[in-house]
Design an enzyme around this catalytic site. Sequence first.
Site, PDB file in Angstrom:
ATOM      1  CE  LYS A  37      39.652  32.989  29.036  1.00 13.29           C
ATOM      2  NZ  LYS A  37      39.652  34.666  29.516  1.00 13.29           N
ATOM      3  CE1 TYR A 258      62.152   7.561  38.541  1.00 14.19           C
ATOM      4  CE2 TYR A 258      59.790   8.358  38.035  1.00 14.19           C
ATOM      5  CZ  TYR A 258      60.949   7.138  37.176  1.00 14.19           C
ATOM      6  OH  TYR A 258      61.503   6.956  36.420  1.00 14.19           O
TER       7      TYR A 258
HETATM    8  C1  LIG Z   1      38.047  34.096  31.192  1.00 14.19           C
HETATM    9  C2  LIG Z   1      37.578  35.652  31.352  1.00 14.19           C
HETATM   10  C3  LIG Z   1      36.421  35.904  31.309  1.00 14.19           C
HETATM   11  C4  LIG Z   1      35.729  33.699  32.594  1.00 14.19           C
HETATM   12  O1  LIG Z   1      36.085  33.872  33.597  1.00 14.19           O
HETATM   13  P1  LIG Z   1      35.998  33.027  34.339  1.00 14.19           P
HETATM   14  O2  LIG Z   1      36.885  33.396  35.605  1.00 14.19           O
HETATM   15  O3  LIG Z   1      36.144  31.743  33.883  1.00 14.19           O
HETATM   16  O4  LIG Z   1      34.703  33.089  34.311  1.00 14.19           O
HETATM   17  C5  LIG Z   1      35.385  36.505  31.608  1.00 14.19           C
HETATM   18  N1  LIG Z   1      35.199  37.905  30.584  1.00 14.19           N
HETATM   19  C6  LIG Z   1      37.466  37.724  30.341  1.00 14.19           C
HETATM   20  C7  LIG Z   1      37.650  39.002  29.479  1.00 14.19           C
HETATM   21  C8  LIG Z   1      38.131  36.300  30.767  1.00 14.19           C
HETATM   22  O5  LIG Z   1      39.343  36.828  29.592  1.00 14.19           O
END
Ligand SMILES: *Cc1c(COP(=O)(O)O)cnc(C)c1O
Length: 360
Positions: A37, A258
């Site tokens: 994702k 800055y």
């Molecule tokens: C994003 C997500 C994962 C992966 O999590 P990580 O900490 O990156 O391994 C797994 N399960 C669900 C439901 C998620 O939303």
Amino acid sequence: MSNYRPVKVHISTSALQHNSKRARDMAPDSHIMAVIKADGYGHGMEAVAEAIDGLVDEFAVNSLDDVLRLRDAGFKKPLTVLSANLDKASLSKFTELETRATIYDISQLALLEQIADDQDLSIWLKVDTGMGRLGILPDEFDVVLQRLSQINGLSEISLMTHLANADQADNPENLNQIELFEKLAAKYSFKQLSILNSAGLVAYSQSAKDITRPGILLYGISPSIGKSAEQLDLKPVMTFKSELISIKRLAAGSAIGYGGTYVLDQDSRIGIIACGYGDGYPRHAPSGTPVLVNDILVPLVGRVSMDMICVDLGEISAKVGDSVTLWGEGNPIEVIAEYAQTISYELCCGILPRVERIVE
Ligand SMILES: *Cc1c(COP(=O)(O)O)cnc(C)c1O
């Protein structure tokens, strides 16, 4: 994306493959649903999928838009959308695109109850065992399962939950969540069961069930507090690089950047690097945050600007045009995240579009 600025993000295919094998080693009897994702955690979703397509079993994304991108690019593996705004039109897409939707709210059942008897829809039911975010509550479980069992167009139901504290391996809340999940899972028959994200996989691989859901560890980033990526034998996938565009000698007492928040306490050489918060470098990184210049870590000094940061080169060997590593190989992203008081996830997801991505 510009090819003329020296700021680039390098993506290592071999590191992605190495980390996928590590995920397999941690739970050899379980399938892997690789979480890609947020554009593959900022690494480039299609590039990531391409690199590990042969090493994992499924992919998880966060929208049907991602699913369409993956199907358009020719990926055939089963897909899951971890959260989704379901409506009648999108629901039929899930079957068509061989993708599992995640059902996480009792209000979504009304929609499922309207699907055609021959839909052949496959879903994940998400139960909230203590995360307090998405998922039906344990006291809704029986009612939901009864209602789901009456839907003819539903061919398969799998069950997942998400751990809230898996990055702290000794937090007792983890085992409470796992026990509650196991109790609920035993009440009905599910196609697949899934509990573990990356941190869960590192700490509770004995509860890997049918399929694990690693994300961050695939990118070579430690998911666990107190364990480095190196200790877990993970290799950084993203290396964020740029170049020195100016070097100048400044006298003790000179203020840098800055607001003049950093004042040299001795004469020194200041290097200016083409990279700033306009590229995704965290603006809150304080003076002292390490930057790798010619194999030597030197401190960031002064405020992060939109297009530039400054470092104190001292007397190290460096010239204009030399390459620098903001994070990645030789300069762990976990360390930068700690300095910037954030998490590695946010840093890698935060690379901005003008930065060119080079897949190697
Ligand atoms: C994003 C997500 C994962 C992966 O999590 P990580 O900490 O990156 O391994 C797994 N399960 C669900 C439901 C998620 O939303």
